[in-house]
Design a protein around this motif. Structure first.
Motif, mmCIF file in Angstrom:
data_model
loop_
_atom_site.group_PDB
_atom_site.id
_atom_site.type_symbol
_atom_site.label_atom_id
_atom_site.label_comp_id
_atom_site.label_asym_id
_atom_site.label_seq_id
_atom_site.Cartn_x
_atom_site.Cartn_y
_atom_site.Cartn_z
ATOM 1 N N GLU A 185 0.825 -1.267 0.012
ATOM 2 C CA GLU A 185 -0.003 0.015 0.156
ATOM 3 C C GLU A 185 0.898 1.244 0.021
ATOM 4 O OE1 GLU A 185 -3.324 0.137 -0.326
ATOM 5 O OE2 GLU A 185 -3.386 -2.058 -0.645
ATOM 6 N N GLY A 186 0.457 2.190 -0.839
ATOM 7 C CA GLY A 186 1.234 3.359 -0.856
ATOM 8 C C GLY A 186 2.598 3.158 -1.592
ATOM 9 N N GLY A 187 3.467 4.101 -1.897
ATOM 10 C CA GLY A 187 4.623 3.926 -2.779
ATOM 11 C C GLY A 187 4.217 3.814 -4.265
ATOM 12 N N VAL A 188 5.203 3.809 -5.067
ATOM 13 C CA VAL A 188 5.310 3.571 -6.397
ATOM 14 C C VAL A 188 4.541 2.125 -6.977
ATOM 15 C CG1 VAL A 188 6.349 3.647 -8.544
ATOM 16 C CG2 VAL A 188 7.147 5.231 -6.979
ATOM 17 N N ARG A 189 3.630 2.389 -7.681
ATOM 18 C CA ARG A 189 2.829 1.160 -8.265
ATOM 19 C C ARG A 189 3.718 0.563 -9.611
ATOM 20 N NH1 ARG A 189 -3.278 2.761 -9.031
ATOM 21 N NH2 ARG A 189 -1.854 4.540 -9.894
ATOM 22 N N TYR A 190 3.760 -0.721 -9.502
ATOM 23 C CA TYR A 190 4.283 -1.499 -11.000
ATOM 24 C C TYR A 190 3.836 -2.764 -10.916
ATOM 25 C CZ TYR A 190 6.977 -4.307 -7.662
ATOM 26 O OH TYR A 190 7.386 -5.353 -6.786
ATOM 27 N N ALA A 191 3.658 -3.291 -12.276
ATOM 28 C CA ALA A 191 3.180 -4.493 -12.625
ATOM 29 C C ALA A 191 4.352 -4.894 -13.738
ATOM 30 C CB ALA A 191 2.153 -4.312 -13.195
ATOM 31 N N TYR A 192 4.410 -6.247 -13.816
ATOM 32 C CA TYR A 192 5.058 -7.022 -15.085
ATOM 33 C C TYR A 192 4.082 -7.786 -15.768
ATOM 34 C CZ TYR A 192 9.622 -6.795 -12.734
ATOM 35 O OH TYR A 192 11.095 -6.341 -12.156
ATOM 36 N N VAL A 193 3.912 -7.501 -16.982
ATOM 37 C CA VAL A 193 2.690 -8.278 -17.909
ATOM 38 C C VAL A 193 3.693 -8.900 -19.045
ATOM 39 C CG1 VAL A 193 1.248 -6.441 -17.373
ATOM 40 C CG2 VAL A 193 2.501 -6.274 -19.312
ATOM 41 N N THR A 203 10.398 -10.766 -22.689
ATOM 42 C CA THR A 203 9.665 -11.592 -22.024
ATOM 43 C C THR A 203 8.769 -11.035 -21.140
ATOM 44 O OG1 THR A 203 11.495 -13.116 -21.854
ATOM 45 C CG2 THR A 203 9.957 -13.631 -20.263
ATOM 46 N N ILE A 204 8.924 -9.922 -20.599
ATOM 47 C CA ILE A 204 8.014 -9.004 -19.818
ATOM 48 C C ILE A 204 8.025 -7.458 -20.025
ATOM 49 C CG2 ILE A 204 8.015 -8.418 -17.391
ATOM 50 C CD1 ILE A 204 7.206 -11.303 -17.366
ATOM 51 N N ILE A 205 7.108 -6.999 -20.096
ATOM 52 C CA ILE A 205 6.886 -5.413 -20.222
ATOM 53 C C ILE A 205 6.542 -5.040 -18.609
ATOM 54 C CG2 ILE A 205 5.389 -3.594 -20.942
ATOM 55 C CD1 ILE A 205 7.305 -4.882 -23.132
ATOM 56 N N GLU A 206 7.547 -4.101 -17.883
ATOM 57 C CA GLU A 206 7.234 -3.418 -16.828
ATOM 58 C C GLU A 206 6.300 -2.190 -16.862
ATOM 59 O OE1 GLU A 206 9.359 -2.065 -12.659
ATOM 60 O OE2 GLU A 206 10.563 -2.425 -14.561
ATOM 61 N N LEU A 207 5.497 -1.888 -16.234
ATOM 62 C CA LEU A 207 4.784 -0.692 -16.036
ATOM 63 C C LEU A 207 5.190 -0.236 -14.737
ATOM 64 C CD1 LEU A 207 1.225 -1.744 -17.208
ATOM 65 C CD2 LEU A 207 3.219 -0.860 -18.692
ATOM 66 N N MET A 208 5.698 0.934 -14.629
ATOM 67 C CA MET A 208 6.025 1.742 -13.376
ATOM 68 C C MET A 208 5.595 3.010 -13.149
ATOM 69 S SD MET A 208 8.292 1.658 -10.632
ATOM 70 C CE MET A 208 9.454 0.678 -10.812
ATOM 71 N N GLU A 209 4.799 3.167 -12.516
ATOM 72 C CA GLU A 209 4.076 4.598 -12.225
ATOM 73 C C GLU A 209 5.147 5.636 -12.136
ATOM 74 O OE1 GLU A 209 0.504 6.076 -9.589
ATOM 75 O OE2 GLU A 209 1.972 4.966 -8.462
ATOM 76 N N PHE A 210 4.790 6.502 -13.183
ATOM 77 C CA PHE A 210 5.580 7.770 -13.148
ATOM 78 C C PHE A 210 5.136 8.647 -12.367
ATOM 79 C CE2 PHE A 210 7.548 11.551 -15.237
ATOM 80 C CZ PHE A 210 9.057 11.247 -15.341
ATOM 81 N N ASP A 211 5.598 9.091 -11.128
ATOM 82 C CA ASP A 211 5.274 10.127 -10.328
ATOM 83 C C ASP A 211 6.574 10.917 -9.876
ATOM 84 O OD1 ASP A 211 6.480 8.316 -8.426
ATOM 85 O OD2 ASP A 211 4.772 7.821 -7.270
ATOM 86 N N GLU A 212 6.452 11.655 -8.713
ATOM 87 C CA GLU A 212 7.327 12.413 -8.220
ATOM 88 C C GLU A 212 8.681 11.378 -7.803
ATOM 89 O OE1 GLU A 212 4.520 11.948 -5.097
ATOM 90 O OE2 GLU A 212 4.378 12.939 -7.128
#
Length: 174
Positions: A123-131, A139-148
């Motif tokens: 909970e909290g912090g930068v969110r990310y997911a591997y798809v 093999t993997i695409i990482e989505l990393m939330e772009f925030d401050e």
């Protein structure tokens, strides 16, 4: 050809390795650095729908505008990292996009049928997911939330790489 749910540039290339220091040494031989290292950090995530907790070390450096990430998992707990090492051995693992609207991008990726195989459970912090993308480019695409936080770290690492003179090649961040 179907439209991609991803927008923007690839911001990072990630490698999964057995030995972080050996991998960093290889990149240093290519003139890439300095490397910013976080050692033995706990990571909690959902791994293919199940909770998972591992300890990893990561290192970050830039080559121009592109960030490189090297990841080593400590221990043999089944995870996205051990899965990759068991199947392919150490090497290129992921391409990362840093969407500003993380939730919308993740929704589009799921709607396109791309399985989410690793996602942070904190909970909290930068969110990310591997798809897992349908195209065999990665093999993997990482989505990393772009925030401050993401922006600040990426700016810091990129600035250190500009005009780097080879001094202080490995810099601890923890």
């Amino acid at each position: 050809m179907p439209e991609s749910p991803l927008t923007g540039a690839i911001r990072q290339i990630g490698y999964v390795v057995d030995d972080l220091d050996t991998a960093i040494a290889g990149w240093l031989e290519l003139g890439v650095g300095p490397w910013f290292v976080l050692r033995r950090i706990p990571q909690r995530a959902d791994y293919r729908g199940e909770p998972c907790e591992v300890e990893i070390s990561i290192a970050l450096a830039n080559s121009g505008d592109l960030q490189l990430e090297v990841i080593q998992q400590h221990g043999d707990t089944p995870s996205i990292y051990t899965e990759f090492l068991d199947r392919r051995g150490a090497g290129f693992h992921q391409l990362a996009y840093w969407p500003v609207d993380f939730g919308e991008t993740l929704r589009k990726v799921k709607h396109a049928g791309w399985p989410v195989v690793w996602a942070n459970a904190e909970e909290g912090g930068v969110r990310y997911a591997y798809v897992e993308p349908p195209a065999p480019v990665a093999t993997i695409i990482e989505l990393m939330e772009f925030d401050e936080v993401t922006e600040g770290l990426s700016t810091f690492v990129a600035a250190a790489a500009q005009n780097w003179d080879g001094s202080d090649p490995i810099r601890a961040m923890n």
